[in-house]
Design a protein around this motif. Sequence first.
Motif, short mmCIF file in Angstrom:
data_model
loop_
_atom_site.label_atom_id
_atom_site.label_comp_id
_atom_site.label_asym_id
_atom_site.label_seq_id
_atom_site.Cartn_x
_atom_site.Cartn_y
_atom_site.Cartn_z
N ASN A 191 -5.67 -13.01 -2.13
CA ASN A 191 -6.26 -11.68 -2.31
C ASN A 191 -6.67 -11.04 -0.98
N TRP A 192 -7.03 -11.88 -0.01
CA TRP A 192 -7.39 -11.34 1.30
C TRP A 192 -6.17 -10.74 1.99
N THR A 226 -3.72 -9.29 0.34
CA THR A 226 -3.52 -8.01 -0.35
C THR A 226 -4.48 -6.96 0.18
N LEU A 227 -5.68 -7.38 0.51
CA LEU A 227 -6.71 -6.45 0.99
C LEU A 227 -6.40 -5.92 2.39
N THR A 228 -5.83 -6.75 3.24
CA THR A 228 -5.71 -6.42 4.66
C THR A 228 -5.08 -5.06 4.96
N PRO A 229 -3.93 -4.70 4.37
CA PRO A 229 -3.34 -3.39 4.69
C PRO A 229 -4.23 -2.21 4.25
N ARG A 230 -5.08 -2.45 3.29
CA ARG A 230 -5.94 -1.37 2.78
C ARG A 230 -7.03 -0.99 3.79
N LEU A 231 -7.17 -1.79 4.82
CA LEU A 231 -8.17 -1.49 5.84
C LEU A 231 -7.67 -0.51 6.89
N PRO A 263 -6.04 2.65 6.54
CA PRO A 263 -6.31 4.08 6.39
C PRO A 263 -7.72 4.50 6.80
N ASN A 264 -8.71 3.64 6.56
CA ASN A 264 -10.09 4.04 6.90
C ASN A 264 -10.55 3.52 8.26
N GLU A 308 1.72 -0.86 13.29
CA GLU A 308 2.51 -1.35 12.15
C GLU A 308 3.12 -2.72 12.44
#
Length: 324
Positions: A298-299, A301-306, A308-309, A316
Motif C-alpha cells: 500500500n505504501w 500505491t501511495l507514493t505517486p500520490r505525493l 501532485p501536492n 518522473e
Amino acid sequence: MKRLFMFLIILTSLINAQIFKTDSPLAHTYSIVAIDPETGDMGVAVQSHWFSVGTIVSWGEAGVGVIATQSFVNASFGPHGLELLKSGLTAKEVLDKLISEDEGREFRQLAILDAKGNVAAFTGKNCIQPAGHITGKGYSVQANLMMNDKVWPAMSKAFENSKGSFAERILDALDAAQKVGGDIRGKQSAALLIVRAKSTGKVWEDRLIDLRVDDSNEPLKELRRLYKVHQAYQHMNNGDLAVEKNDMNKAMQEYSTAMKMFPENLEMKFWTAVALANKGNLEKALPMFKEIFKKDKNWKTLTPRLIPNGLLTVDENTLKEILK
C-alpha cells in the motif's frame, strides 16, 4: 432496647456508606498533581485497579491548573474546581470550598494545583486505609486503598529525586508507588495529562500530553510505551511542519529521530525515505523504499500520490526508479 439502638446506628452508617458507593464512581487509586518549575506546564497522572480511571480522576486546563479527585469520587470536583480556579481562587481556596460543600467529604480524596504552583490536598477520614497524601513544593501525591502506607512517601521521594523530563518524573512517581505495593487490588488503568503553563486559546495545542490506558494487565508499562510513541510522533509532526515550509533538512532530522525510536514502524521509515529522496539522496532512500514496499504494498500505491501536492519532489524518472 439497647441492642435495637445499636442496630439502628450500624444500619444508618451502612446506608450512608452505600450512598457514596452508589452515587460516586469508585476510583481507589494513587495519583500525582505537579508543576514543571522550568516551564510552568502542569501535569496530573493516576493508576488504579479500576476501568478507565483517567476519565474520572484527572482534570486539567492550560493556564488554570490540574486536579485529581478520587476515592469515592465526586466527579464534579474536576470541572467545578477548574472553573473556580479560573475565577481567581487559589488551590487552597478551591479545595476548602469544594470540601466544605460536600456532605460526602470524609469519603473523598482531592488534590488541586493552580497555575502559580500553589497546591492543596485533602484525605477524608472515611477513605479506605491505608490512605494519605504529601504536599511538597509544586506537587502533591495521594493514595487510598493501598497495600501499605509506604506508597505516597515513595511517590514523593521519586518525584523529588528524578532527573528526567517533567513527564518522566511524573511517571517515575507512579512506578515508585507500584514498586512498594501500590493498589491492594492490583493494576488495571492509568493516565497522564500535561497542559501548558499558559493557554494559547487553542485547546488542541494546550494539551501537550493526553494519554490513557483504560484496561491492561500492566497499565504503567503500557503508559510508558505510549509516552515513547507520543514522543516519536511529535518528531513526525515536526517533520511534517518542516516539509510544509520546504525545510527538508529539518524534516530529515525530525523523521530520522522518530525512525530511530521505532525502527520497525513503516510510516516513520517511509517519510524518512521521502525526505531523503527529496534531498536527492537516492542511495539511502531506494533501499528503504524497497524494504517498505516489500512489507506493505500500500505504501507503493501511495507514493505517486505525493507528487501532485509537492510532498514528493522528484522527477518522473526518479519516481519510476523508486517504484521499480
